[in-house]
Design an enzyme around this catalytic site. Structure first.
Site, short mmCIF file in Angstrom:
data_model
loop_
_atom_site.label_atom_id
_atom_site.label_comp_id
_atom_site.label_asym_id
_atom_site.label_seq_id
_atom_site.Cartn_x
_atom_site.Cartn_y
_atom_site.Cartn_z
N ARG A 93 6.70 -6.35 -7.64
CA ARG A 93 7.22 -6.81 -6.33
C ARG A 93 6.82 -8.02 -6.02
NH1 ARG A 93 11.57 -5.42 -5.26
NH2 ARG A 93 11.20 -6.38 -3.23
N ILE A 94 5.35 -8.39 -6.23
CA ILE A 94 5.02 -9.70 -6.14
C ILE A 94 5.46 -10.77 -7.06
CG2 ILE A 94 2.94 -11.06 -5.48
CD1 ILE A 94 3.71 -9.50 -3.20
N CYS A 116 -1.85 -9.70 1.57
CA CYS A 116 -0.85 -9.82 2.58
C CYS A 116 -1.39 -9.66 4.03
CB CYS A 116 0.58 -9.13 2.48
SG CYS A 116 0.22 -7.39 2.68
N THR A 117 -1.97 -8.66 4.33
CA THR A 117 -2.52 -8.32 5.53
C THR A 117 -3.86 -9.39 6.00
OG1 THR A 117 -3.88 -6.38 4.78
CG2 THR A 117 -1.91 -6.20 5.94
N ARG A 141 -1.50 10.72 -0.73
CA ARG A 141 -0.55 9.89 -1.29
C ARG A 141 0.37 10.59 -2.34
NH1 ARG A 141 -2.98 3.76 -2.32
NH2 ARG A 141 -4.84 4.77 -1.66
N THR A 158 -8.17 1.14 3.71
CA THR A 158 -8.09 -0.35 3.72
C THR A 158 -9.34 -1.17 3.83
OG1 THR A 158 -7.38 -2.36 4.76
CG2 THR A 158 -7.79 -0.36 6.17
N LYS A 159 -9.52 -2.31 2.94
CA LYS A 159 -10.87 -2.86 3.56
C LYS A 159 -10.56 -4.34 3.88
CE LYS A 159 -12.40 -1.03 -1.07
NZ LYS A 159 -12.94 -1.38 -2.79
N ARG A 187 0.62 3.95 6.13
CA ARG A 187 2.09 3.63 5.42
C ARG A 187 3.13 4.25 6.42
NH1 ARG A 187 0.59 2.35 -0.02
NH2 ARG A 187 -1.06 1.12 -0.19
#
Length: 339
Positions: free
Chosen positions: A11-12, A154-155, A199, A212-213, A235
């Protein structure tokens, strides 16, 4: 002209290539090679057609081991061992490391051993890299001698410019974050096995909490914020665009108008092209394909008791980040020229 290679064309990786062709930076950056283990036919097809970002405006064809985009020719490689990639032969200046699997300095130095001059990682890394960069906030830390650099996440790119602006104007004391992130390809279409039990569940049917970190990523960019932030992430069943619910406690007393005014001025000033501001009644899909790192939704700003501020931020977690990869790589080369 910077000669770059993409290692990992997911994707990236594909967003980086498409963003280059849309950004007007092709006179500065040339993609020489792509290393991807998928079949060339699939690489060509997914470059031309994309469910999220639409059909590529350039013609894409295969000619043997070459991906042809208009008049440009890009070498396709299929090498699982980064040490064996022909970066020296191809005179590669920067490798965009976008596999998601090489996350520490030692692993990424395989590209250096193979002959690349620098590596820019498209995801958070271990702390032993030369720098972690959020373009617009700390890219001035780049030095000519740096070889392995992370472009954060991204975040992190979405939230750090906003925290930076608020801190400089009002002094941030603490904060809490909820990331409302679109589904990713590490999730399942239907229930299937995964090390993370949450997941294992179908991505399109649930809101799924994930680790998340992000808070630690903020600290790496803004060290004086150590221990001031915590974050959680969920998500949601959308394929792109992320929202961040940011709550901060400020030292100075403020109102909604002051907060929005400061952020809007920043979006038109020093953070132009990186930070955006809107007061329109928009929804997540309206930010698809937006090249900015972060867009403040001024309609959702709230202030409680003069010091507790809640903000809603938007970002295209693919396209915005891909554009920052291009910006950071240009800043890396500029740091060498400024030596």
């Amino acid at each position: 002209m910077i000669r770059v290679a993409i290692n990992g064309y997911g994707r990236i990786g594909r967003s980086i290539l498409r963003a280059l062709y849309e950004s007007g930076k092709r006179q500065q950056i040339q993609i020489v090679a792509i290393n991807e283990l998928a079949k060339p036919e699939a690489i060509c097809h997914l470059t031309q057609y994309d469910t999220t970002h639409g059909r590529f405006k350039h013609t894409v064809k295969l000619n043997g081991d070459q991906l042809l985009i208009g008049d440009d020719s890009i070498l396709l490689l299929n090498q699982p061992d980064a040490n064996l990639l022909p970066w020296a032969e191809l005179d590669i200046d920067i490798v965009y490391e976008a596999t998601g699997s090489l996350i520490d300095r030692q692993a990424c130095e395989a590209h250096i051993h193979a002959g690349a001059k620098q590596v820019l990682i498209s995801h958070p890394s271990s702390a032993d890299v030369d720098e972690t960069i959020v373009y617009g906030v700390n890219h001035d830390l780049l030095r000519a001698e740096h070889t392995v650099i992370s472009n954060a996440s991204c975040t992190t790119n979405c939230i750090v410019p906003v925290i930076d602006v608020l801190d400089k104007h009002f002094e941030v004391k603490s904060g809490a974050i909820t990331t409302i992130h679109s589904a990713m390809n590490d999730q399942q279409v239907i229930d299937a096995y995964h090390d993370d039990l949450r997941r294992t569940r179908a991505a399109g049917q649930s809101i799924i909490p994930v680790d998340t970190k992000l808070a630690r990523g903020i600290e790496r960019i803004l060290p004086h914020m150590k221990d001031k932030f915590e974050a959680i992430s969920v998500r949601v069943p959308t394929i792109n665009v992320t929202a961040i619910d940011l709550s901060v406690t400020l030292e100075k007393k403020v109102n909604i108008e002051q907060i929005n005014s400061v952020l809007q001025r920043a979006s038109n000033g020093s953070f132009n092209g990186i930070l955006g501001y809107t007061d329109e009644p928009l929804v997540s899909c309206d930010f698809n394909h937006d090249p900015r790192s972060s867009i403040v939704d001024g309609t959702q700003t709230r202030v409680s008791a003069g010091h507790l501020v809640k903000l809603l931020l938007w970002c295209d977690n693919e396209w915005g980040f891909a554009n920052r990869m291009l910006d950071t790589s240009l800043a890396m080369i500029q740091a060498k020229l400024d030596r």
